[in-house]
Design a protein around this motif. Structure first.
Motif, PDB file in Angstrom:
ATOM      1  N   SER A  94       0.824  -1.216   0.000  1.00  0.00           N
ATOM      2  CA  SER A  94       0.000   0.000   0.000  1.00  0.00           C
ATOM      3  C   SER A  94       0.854   1.261   0.000  1.00  0.00           C
ATOM      4  O   SER A  94       0.445   2.301  -0.532  1.00  0.00           O
ATOM      5  N   LEU A  95       2.049   1.191   0.583  1.00  0.00           N
ATOM      6  CA  LEU A  95       2.930   2.348   0.599  1.00  0.00           C
ATOM      7  C   LEU A  95       3.426   2.701  -0.791  1.00  0.00           C
ATOM      8  O   LEU A  95       3.794   3.851  -1.059  1.00  0.00           O
ATOM      9  N   PHE A  96       3.452   1.711  -1.680  1.00  0.00           N
ATOM     10  CA  PHE A  96       4.016   1.906  -3.014  1.00  0.00           C
ATOM     11  C   PHE A  96       2.942   1.926  -4.101  1.00  0.00           C
ATOM     12  O   PHE A  96       3.262   1.852  -5.286  1.00  0.00           O
ATOM     13  N   ALA A  97       1.696   2.072  -3.705  1.00  0.00           N
ATOM     14  CA  ALA A  97       0.596   2.188  -4.668  1.00  0.00           C
ATOM     15  C   ALA A  97       0.505   3.645  -5.124  1.00  0.00           C
ATOM     16  O   ALA A  97      -0.438   4.374  -4.792  1.00  0.00           O
ATOM     17  N   LEU A  98       1.500   4.094  -5.883  1.00  0.00           N
ATOM     18  CA  LEU A  98       1.628   5.499  -6.222  1.00  0.00           C
ATOM     19  C   LEU A  98       0.423   6.013  -7.002  1.00  0.00           C
ATOM     20  O   LEU A  98       0.043   7.184  -6.867  1.00  0.00           O
ATOM     21  N   GLU A  99      -0.162   5.155  -7.814  1.00  0.00           N
ATOM     22  CA  GLU A  99      -1.291   5.574  -8.641  1.00  0.00           C
ATOM     23  C   GLU A  99      -2.516   5.981  -7.820  1.00  0.00           C
ATOM     24  O   GLU A  99      -3.434   6.621  -8.347  1.00  0.00           O
ATOM     25  N   ASP A 100      -2.530   5.635  -6.539  1.00  0.00           N
ATOM     26  CA  ASP A 100      -3.636   6.000  -5.650  1.00  0.00           C
ATOM     27  C   ASP A 100      -3.276   7.137  -4.712  1.00  0.00           C
ATOM     28  O   ASP A 100      -4.068   7.491  -3.834  1.00  0.00           O
ATOM     29  N   GLN A 101      -2.094   7.727  -4.883  1.00  0.00           N
ATOM     30  CA  GLN A 101      -1.581   8.679  -3.903  1.00  0.00           C
ATOM     31  C   GLN A 101      -1.419  10.080  -4.489  1.00  0.00           C
ATOM     32  O   GLN A 101      -1.289  10.270  -5.696  1.00  0.00           O
ATOM     33  N   THR A 102      -1.380  11.047  -3.573  1.00  0.00           N
ATOM     34  CA  THR A 102      -1.003  12.423  -3.882  1.00  0.00           C
ATOM     35  C   THR A 102       0.358  12.691  -3.266  1.00  0.00           C
ATOM     36  O   THR A 102       0.612  12.310  -2.117  1.00  0.00           O
ATOM     37  N   ILE A 103       1.232  13.347  -4.027  1.00  0.00           N
ATOM     38  CA  ILE A 103       2.554  13.707  -3.520  1.00  0.00           C
ATOM     39  C   ILE A 103       2.706  15.220  -3.549  1.00  0.00           C
ATOM     40  O   ILE A 103       2.288  15.885  -4.498  1.00  0.00           O
ATOM     41  N   ALA A 104       3.277  15.769  -2.486  1.00  0.00           N
ATOM     42  CA  ALA A 104       3.605  17.199  -2.427  1.00  0.00           C
ATOM     43  C   ALA A 104       5.076  17.371  -2.762  1.00  0.00           C
ATOM     44  O   ALA A 104       5.931  16.654  -2.222  1.00  0.00           O
ATOM     45  N   LEU A 105       5.375  18.308  -3.656  1.00  0.00           N
ATOM     46  CA  LEU A 105       6.747  18.605  -4.074  1.00  0.00           C
ATOM     47  C   LEU A 105       7.036  20.050  -3.697  1.00  0.00           C
ATOM     48  O   LEU A 105       6.470  20.978  -4.279  1.00  0.00           O
ATOM     49  N   ILE A 106       7.916  20.232  -2.701  1.00  0.00           N
ATOM     50  CA  ILE A 106       8.156  21.552  -2.119  1.00  0.00           C
ATOM     51  C   ILE A 106       9.659  21.756  -1.994  1.00  0.00           C
ATOM     52  O   ILE A 106      10.396  20.819  -1.653  1.00  0.00           O
ATOM     53  N   ALA A 107      10.122  22.984  -2.265  1.00  0.00           N
ATOM     54  CA  ALA A 107      11.552  23.269  -2.124  1.00  0.00           C
ATOM     55  C   ALA A 107      11.745  24.727  -1.754  1.00  0.00           C
ATOM     56  O   ALA A 107      11.101  25.618  -2.334  1.00  0.00           O
ATOM     57  N   HIS A 108      12.625  24.974  -0.811  1.00  0.00           N
ATOM     58  CA  HIS A 108      13.003  26.345  -0.504  1.00  0.00           C
ATOM     59  C   HIS A 108      13.827  26.925  -1.654  1.00  0.00           C
ATOM     60  O   HIS A 108      14.328  26.190  -2.510  1.00  0.00           O
ATOM     61  N   ASP A 109      13.984  28.247  -1.659  1.00  0.00           N
ATOM     62  CA  ASP A 109      14.597  28.915  -2.807  1.00  0.00           C
ATOM     63  C   ASP A 109      15.942  28.312  -3.202  1.00  0.00           C
ATOM     64  O   ASP A 109      16.190  28.042  -4.378  1.00  0.00           O
ATOM     65  N   ALA A 110      16.818  28.109  -2.213  1.00  0.00           N
ATOM     66  CA  ALA A 110      18.143  27.593  -2.523  1.00  0.00           C
ATOM     67  C   ALA A 110      18.111  26.152  -3.012  1.00  0.00           C
ATOM     68  O   ALA A 110      19.081  25.673  -3.618  1.00  0.00           O
ATOM     69  N   MET A 111      16.991  25.454  -2.765  1.00  0.00           N
ATOM     70  CA  MET A 111      16.882  24.050  -3.138  1.00  0.00           C
ATOM     71  C   MET A 111      16.039  23.833  -4.396  1.00  0.00           C
ATOM     72  O   MET A 111      15.862  22.697  -4.829  1.00  0.00           O
ATOM     73  N   LYS A 112      15.531  24.904  -4.992  1.00  0.00           N
ATOM     74  CA  LYS A 112      14.707  24.741  -6.196  1.00  0.00           C
ATOM     75  C   LYS A 112      15.475  24.086  -7.345  1.00  0.00           C
ATOM     76  O   LYS A 112      14.916  23.243  -8.063  1.00  0.00           O
ATOM     77  N   PRO A 113      16.752  24.425  -7.589  1.00  0.00           N
ATOM     78  CA  PRO A 113      17.484  23.707  -8.650  1.00  0.00           C
ATOM     79  C   PRO A 113      17.561  22.200  -8.389  1.00  0.00           C
ATOM     80  O   PRO A 113      17.438  21.401  -9.327  1.00  0.00           O
ATOM     81  N   GLN A 114      17.744  21.807  -7.131  1.00  0.00           N
ATOM     82  CA  GLN A 114      17.794  20.377  -6.813  1.00  0.00           C
ATOM     83  C   GLN A 114      16.443  19.723  -7.056  1.00  0.00           C
ATOM     84  O   GLN A 114      16.376  18.578  -7.517  1.00  0.00           O
ATOM     85  N   MET A 115      15.346  20.425  -6.751  1.00  0.00           N
ATOM     86  CA  MET A 115      14.027  19.855  -7.008  1.00  0.00           C
ATOM     87  C   MET A 115      13.784  19.695  -8.504  1.00  0.00           C
ATOM     88  O   MET A 115      13.242  18.666  -8.951  1.00  0.00           O
ATOM     89  N   LEU A 116      14.185  20.673  -9.296  1.00  0.00           N
ATOM     90  CA  LEU A 116      14.018  20.555 -10.746  1.00  0.00           C
ATOM     91  C   LEU A 116      14.866  19.421 -11.293  1.00  0.00           C
ATOM     92  O   LEU A 116      14.423  18.666 -12.175  1.00  0.00           O
ATOM     93  N   ALA A 117      16.084  19.289 -10.783  1.00  0.00           N
ATOM     94  CA  ALA A 117      16.938  18.178 -11.229  1.00  0.00           C
ATOM     95  C   ALA A 117      16.318  16.841 -10.839  1.00  0.00           C
ATOM     96  O   ALA A 117      16.341  15.878 -11.620  1.00  0.00           O
ATOM     97  N   TYR A 118      15.758  16.790  -9.642  1.00  0.00           N
ATOM     98  CA  TYR A 118      15.124  15.557  -9.171  1.00  0.00           C
ATOM     99  C   TYR A 118      13.927  15.199 -10.050  1.00  0.00           C
ATOM    100  O   TYR A 118      13.765  14.042 -10.470  1.00  0.00           O
TER     101      TYR A 118
END
Length: 291
Positions: free
Chosen positions: A148-172
């Motif tokens: 159930s933890l890996f049933a991604l198709e049934d889940q919502t994910i939040a993607l959040i990054a502070h200003d200095a970490m936005k490049p890392q989030m885009l790369a991710y």
């Protein structure tokens, strides 16, 4: 592998408390991984009291919190000269309304995990998820109990990054675009969400359809909006790339989201460092390949 372990009192004060729910679900994996759990005094005593991990040499007792046990975990996350005093991360099951969760050593434990790109695990769901990911990396077959933890198709994910970490989030997001696209829904705070949508559109995502549903920016209350989703069990996973080196004017909003995650400890997984999130993504791919 060595992990610090602590749990606020509410999480081990009865036989079905959060600490024991996690151990019952993950004891097999802990033993398979030969994971060393360096537990502060009261947490260690609680595990012994209920008879979990009986005879397991990897359960190591540390001093009580008032004797400096949590402070020692912080130092060992940073790393000590002795190899046996280096921790690979920390599991700290937090009660968000317990004042001790805001003590300097508690805050420092998370901060040093983020700085050193080590797992900081603060919920039952995150602890179960992490054990299963490490099992997959070690070559063990998937545990059906973790499906159930890996049933991604049934889940919502939040993607959040502070200003200095936005490049890392885009790369991710670039590296794991197909994986993140499996989620039923993606949400994010203002600027990060816009950058991620622009990335998705450049990758062929329909131009008239946002890849990430945008909420307000963090300083304008976006963290609080997503916290509400977490509390209502409408967001099951958060990747929150935090910058631990700057003072933040909306610190209270950030803490609100973190407190929401720990309030629904069995339902929400949170990751706060790119290295940890990348390791999770690779484990998901390997786990899917078993199917």
């Amino acid at each position: 592998m060595r992990m610090g372990l602590a749990a606020n009192a509410i999480h081990h004060d009865h036989d079905d408390a959060a600490l024991f729910r996690w151990l019952r679900a993950s004891e097999r994996g802990i033993r398979e991984l030969n994971l060393s759990l360096h537990a502060v005094g009261r947490t260690y005593a609680a595990i012994e009291r209920v008879g979990l991990l009986a005879g397991y040499a990897g359960l190591v007792r540390y001093p009580y919190g008032h004797e400096g046990g949590l402070m020692k975990l912080v130092a060992e996350v940073v790393g000590m000269p002795q190899p046996e005093r280096v921790l690979d991360g920390a599991i700290y099951l937090i009660n968000p309304v317990d004042p001790s969760s805001t003590f300097p050593e508690a805050v420092a434990l998370k901060r040093q995990c983020v700085i050193h790109q080590k797992p900081f695990i603060s919920t039952v769901a995150s602890a179960r998820d992490w054990i299963e990911c490490e099992r997959i990396h070690a070559g063990f077959a998937p545990d059906p109990g973790a499906d159930s933890l890996f049933a991604l198709e049934d889940q919502t994910i939040a993607l959040i990054a502070h200003d200095a970490m936005k490049p890392q989030m885009l790369a991710y997001a670039t590296d794991h675009f197909e994986l993140l696209s499996r989620f039923a829904r993606r949400v994010g705070t203002g600027t990060t969400g816009q950058h991620l949508n622009e990335l998705a559109w450049s990758r062929g995502w329909p131009q008239d359809k946002p890849w990430v549903e945008r909420y307000q920016s963090g300083p304008m209350g976006g963290d609080a909006q997503i916290a509400d989703m977490v509390l209502e069990r409408r967001c099951q996973r958060a990747i929150f790339f935090e910058d631990p080196h700057v003072a933040r004017q909306h610190e209270a909003d950030i803490q609100l989201l973190e407190r929401a995650v720990t309030t629904v400890t069995d339902e929400t997984v949170c990751m706060t460092a790119p290295r940890v999130a990348n390791r999770w993504a690779e484990a998901v791919r390997r786990r899917s390949a078993w199917r």
